[in-house]
Design a protein around this motif. Structure first.
Motif, PDB file in Angstrom:
ATOM      1  N   MET A 161      39.319 -28.008  -1.233  1.00  0.00           N
ATOM      2  CA  MET A 161      39.775 -29.234  -1.722  1.00  0.00           C
ATOM      3  C   MET A 161      38.356 -29.974  -2.105  1.00  0.00           C
ATOM      4  SD  MET A 161      42.608 -32.176  -1.157  1.00  0.00           S
ATOM      5  CE  MET A 161      41.908 -33.386   0.132  1.00  0.00           C
ATOM      6  N   ILE A 162      38.075 -30.794  -3.211  1.00  0.00           N
ATOM      7  CA  ILE A 162      36.939 -31.373  -3.543  1.00  0.00           C
ATOM      8  C   ILE A 162      37.384 -32.924  -3.236  1.00  0.00           C
ATOM      9  CG2 ILE A 162      37.775 -31.708  -6.035  1.00  0.00           C
ATOM     10  CD1 ILE A 162      34.762 -31.740  -6.544  1.00  0.00           C
ATOM     11  N   THR A 163      36.218 -33.490  -2.705  1.00  0.00           N
ATOM     12  CA  THR A 163      36.504 -34.944  -2.440  1.00  0.00           C
ATOM     13  C   THR A 163      35.873 -35.969  -3.585  1.00  0.00           C
ATOM     14  OG1 THR A 163      34.492 -35.052  -1.258  1.00  0.00           O
ATOM     15  CG2 THR A 163      36.173 -34.520   0.011  1.00  0.00           C
TER      16      THR A 163
ATOM     17  N   SER B   8      32.770 -34.757  -5.896  1.00  0.00           N
ATOM     18  CA  SER B   8      32.783 -34.920  -7.170  1.00  0.00           C
ATOM     19  C   SER B   8      31.559 -35.762  -7.884  1.00  0.00           C
ATOM     20  CB  SER B   8      34.032 -35.171  -7.894  1.00  0.00           C
ATOM     21  OG  SER B   8      34.030 -35.246  -9.022  1.00  0.00           O
TER      22      SER B   8
ATOM     23  N   LEU C  87      40.335 -39.242  -9.223  1.00  0.00           N
ATOM     24  CA  LEU C  87      39.656 -38.244  -8.311  1.00  0.00           C
ATOM     25  C   LEU C  87      38.482 -38.944  -7.543  1.00  0.00           C
ATOM     26  CD1 LEU C  87      39.628 -34.478  -8.528  1.00  0.00           C
ATOM     27  CD2 LEU C  87      37.682 -35.832  -7.782  1.00  0.00           C
ATOM     28  N   GLU C  88      37.680 -39.437  -8.492  1.00  0.00           N
ATOM     29  CA  GLU C  88      36.624 -39.892  -7.782  1.00  0.00           C
ATOM     30  C   GLU C  88      36.614 -41.392  -7.160  1.00  0.00           C
ATOM     31  OE1 GLU C  88      33.521 -39.748 -10.753  1.00  0.00           O
ATOM     32  OE2 GLU C  88      33.269 -37.502 -10.406  1.00  0.00           O
TER      33      GLU C  88
ATOM     34  N   VAL D 205      46.301 -37.812  -6.823  1.00  0.00           N
ATOM     35  CA  VAL D 205      45.596 -36.850  -7.720  1.00  0.00           C
ATOM     36  C   VAL D 205      46.398 -35.581  -7.724  1.00  0.00           C
ATOM     37  CG1 VAL D 205      43.515 -35.761  -8.625  1.00  0.00           C
ATOM     38  CG2 VAL D 205      43.227 -37.812  -7.587  1.00  0.00           C
TER      39      VAL D 205
ATOM     40  N   GLU E 190      47.003 -31.663  -7.404  1.00  0.00           N
ATOM     41  CA  GLU E 190      46.004 -30.679  -6.961  1.00  0.00           C
ATOM     42  C   GLU E 190      45.567 -29.846  -8.159  1.00  0.00           C
ATOM     43  OE1 GLU E 190      44.045 -29.121  -4.039  1.00  0.00           O
ATOM     44  OE2 GLU E 190      45.420 -30.899  -3.720  1.00  0.00           O
TER      45      GLU E 190
ATOM     46  N   THR F 252      44.526 -30.982 -10.925  1.00  0.00           N
ATOM     47  CA  THR F 252      43.531 -31.591 -11.402  1.00  0.00           C
ATOM     48  C   THR F 252      42.333 -31.285 -10.348  1.00  0.00           C
ATOM     49  OG1 THR F 252      44.734 -33.436 -12.153  1.00  0.00           O
ATOM     50  CG2 THR F 252      42.421 -33.843 -11.890  1.00  0.00           C
ATOM     51  N   ARG F 253      42.479 -31.351  -9.109  1.00  0.00           N
ATOM     52  CA  ARG F 253      41.353 -31.073  -8.245  1.00  0.00           C
ATOM     53  C   ARG F 253      40.714 -29.800  -8.364  1.00  0.00           C
ATOM     54  NH1 ARG F 253      40.531 -34.682  -4.209  1.00  0.00           N
ATOM     55  NH2 ARG F 253      42.330 -35.981  -4.021  1.00  0.00           N
ATOM     56  N   ASP F 254      41.625 -28.702  -8.564  1.00  0.00           N
ATOM     57  CA  ASP F 254      41.467 -27.273  -8.838  1.00  0.00           C
ATOM     58  C   ASP F 254      40.313 -27.197  -9.911  1.00  0.00           C
ATOM     59  OD1 ASP F 254      42.695 -26.320  -6.511  1.00  0.00           O
ATOM     60  OD2 ASP F 254      44.653 -25.758  -7.575  1.00  0.00           O
TER      61      ASP F 254
ATOM     62  N   ARG G  30      36.899 -28.560  -9.534  1.00  0.00           N
ATOM     63  CA  ARG G  30      36.463 -27.591  -8.631  1.00  0.00           C
ATOM     64  C   ARG G  30      35.764 -26.244  -9.410  1.00  0.00           C
ATOM     65  NH1 ARG G  30      37.919 -23.172  -6.822  1.00  0.00           N
ATOM     66  NH2 ARG G  30      40.074 -23.649  -7.077  1.00  0.00           N
TER      67      ARG G  30
END
Length: 80
Positions: free
Chosen positions: A1-3, A7, A35-36, A43, A45, A47-49, A52
């Motif tokens: 997972m991106i924080t 990002s 997300l940011e 958000v 998941e 979108t996070r993917d 990433r």
């Protein structure tokens, strides 16, 4: 997972604006801003993917360990 911090840091390494990342990740600018955000906004998941994956295609490695999180740009892999 991106924080959110990862990002923003990855964008800085690449010299990308939020608009550039949204375009590269094929997500809406609004979703990227969520997300940011440090406000803990929800958000998807997916979108996070997508974010990433866009970073990884451009040479970013996301680091996650017991000591903390970070980002690294792998030399020679950046797609300008």
């Amino acid at each position: 997972m991106i924080t959110a911090r990862q990002s923003r840091a990855a964008r800085a390494l690449l010299g990308w604006t939020q608009e550039t990342l949204a375009d590269q990740a094929r997500v809406s600018l609004t979703a990227l801003k969520r997300l940011e955000s440090e406000s803990g906004l929800e958000v998807y998941e997916s979108t996070r993917d997508e974010v990433r994956r866009a970073f990884e295609r451009s040479g970013i490695v996301l680091l996650n360990s017991a000591q903390g999180v970070g980002v690294m740009l792998v030399e020679g892999s950046r797609a300008d």
